[in-house]
Design a protein around this motif. Structure first.
Motif, mmCIF file in Angstrom:
data_model
loop_
_atom_site.group_PDB
_atom_site.id
_atom_site.type_symbol
_atom_site.label_atom_id
_atom_site.label_comp_id
_atom_site.label_asym_id
_atom_site.label_seq_id
_atom_site.Cartn_x
_atom_site.Cartn_y
_atom_site.Cartn_z
ATOM 1 N N ILE A 16 0.994 -1.079 -0.088
ATOM 2 C CA ILE A 16 -0.037 -0.117 -0.013
ATOM 3 C C ILE A 16 1.081 1.177 -0.070
ATOM 4 O O ILE A 16 1.723 1.401 0.782
ATOM 5 N N LYS A 17 0.632 2.148 -0.973
ATOM 6 C CA LYS A 17 1.464 3.377 -1.161
ATOM 7 C C LYS A 17 0.950 4.308 -0.181
ATOM 8 O O LYS A 17 -0.301 4.981 0.021
ATOM 9 N N MET A 18 1.716 4.908 0.978
ATOM 10 C CA MET A 18 1.350 5.759 1.852
ATOM 11 C C MET A 18 1.913 7.210 1.157
ATOM 12 O O MET A 18 2.772 7.334 0.721
ATOM 13 N N GLY A 19 1.103 8.207 1.846
ATOM 14 C CA GLY A 19 1.363 9.805 1.332
ATOM 15 C C GLY A 19 0.228 10.569 1.758
ATOM 16 O O GLY A 19 -1.017 10.195 2.185
ATOM 17 N N PRO A 20 0.448 11.922 1.249
ATOM 18 C CA PRO A 20 -0.543 12.768 1.379
ATOM 19 C C PRO A 20 -1.750 12.351 0.863
ATOM 20 O O PRO A 20 -1.966 11.741 -0.457
ATOM 21 N N GLY A 21 -3.008 12.870 1.386
ATOM 22 C CA GLY A 21 -4.227 12.258 0.873
ATOM 23 C C GLY A 21 -4.290 12.982 -0.459
ATOM 24 O O GLY A 21 -5.083 12.151 -1.562
ATOM 25 N N MET A 22 -3.907 14.161 -0.928
ATOM 26 C CA MET A 22 -4.021 14.567 -2.213
ATOM 27 C C MET A 22 -3.144 14.301 -3.250
ATOM 28 O O MET A 22 -3.210 14.644 -4.372
ATOM 29 N N GLU A 23 -2.212 13.703 -2.919
ATOM 30 C CA GLU A 23 -1.010 13.474 -3.720
ATOM 31 C C GLU A 23 -1.397 12.100 -4.738
ATOM 32 O O GLU A 23 -1.930 11.020 -4.398
ATOM 33 N N PRO A 24 -1.388 12.283 -6.195
ATOM 34 C CA PRO A 24 -1.861 11.205 -6.868
ATOM 35 C C PRO A 24 -0.947 9.797 -6.536
ATOM 36 O O PRO A 24 0.224 9.898 -6.396
ATOM 37 N N GLY A 25 -1.671 8.579 -6.650
ATOM 38 C CA GLY A 25 -0.909 7.501 -6.393
ATOM 39 C C GLY A 25 -1.156 7.177 -4.983
ATOM 40 O O GLY A 25 -0.981 5.950 -4.675
ATOM 41 N N THR A 26 -1.408 8.147 -4.041
ATOM 42 C CA THR A 26 -1.653 7.676 -2.602
ATOM 43 C C THR A 26 -2.624 6.731 -2.297
ATOM 44 O O THR A 26 -3.836 7.043 -2.699
ATOM 45 N N GLN A 27 -2.655 5.526 -1.668
ATOM 46 C CA GLN A 27 -3.717 4.656 -1.433
ATOM 47 C C GLN A 27 -3.938 4.943 0.223
ATOM 48 O O GLN A 27 -5.147 4.409 0.448
#
Length: 182
Positions: A16-27
């Motif tokens: 699962i790709k973690m990241g900022p909610g608005m970043e494309p590709g973030t799951q």
């Protein structure tokens, strides 16, 4: 098949790709606050100190923000806090079982009952188990699927009443009975 299933689930959790909610590709984004972050990581620490094994995750993701790794815990017991309480974080607790009555008993031995997930190829067994589980929502071969036409709410300490669906209208109505003796 327990080990095979949880290993597969752990592999998915690790991908699962973690990241900022608005970043494309973030799951999966961060938890909502420092308070919730401390609560969830506290559950993880408690589970691990009680003997649970993290097949995936088990802690903070990165060095900033309120990110918690998607976590899969095994080697748990029904008396553990991570099994008994609602964590409200990216944590899955998996336990092997021998029959439907055993797993329904474990699931129902809780003061909570918001949601449950059942994964199986045998849809008859899934429906039999769903009938036995005291939870407001039971997902079969899926999880966190919502539709405005379906009622949502918990049992026991997980709430009362229902949001969404026809049942939500009850919160906005007043019923009156008038009786006259003729």
């Amino acid at each position: 098949r327990f080990d095979e299933v949880v290993d597969g689930v752990a592999d998915i959790a690790k991908s699962i790709k973690m990241g900022p909610g608005m970043e494309p590709g973030t799951q999966m984004g961060p938890l909502v606050s420092d308070e919730q972050f401390r609560r969830v990581t506290g559950y993880l620490e408690s589970g691990k100190s009680d003997g649970a094994t993290a097949l995936a995750g088990g802690g903070r993701f990165g060095d900033r923000g309120y990110f918690v790794e998607p976590t899969v815990l095994t080697n748990t017991r029904p008396d553990m806090k991570v099994v008994r309480e609602e964590i409200f974080g990216p944590v899955l607790v998996a336990s092997p079982f021998t029959d439907l009555d055993q797993i329904a008993g474990i699931a129902n031995d809780s003061e909570y009952g918001l949601g449950a997930g059942i994964w199986t190829r045998d849809i008859s067994k899934a429906h039999a188990l769903a009938k036995k589980i005291r939870a407001g929502t039971v997902w079969i071969n899926c999880y966190n699927v919502f539709d405005a036409a379906l009622p949502f709410g918990g049992y026991k300490q997980s709430g009362w009443g229902r949001e969404m669906g026809h049942e939500a209208l009850h919160a906005y109505t007043e019923v009156k009975a008038v009786t006259t003796q003729l």
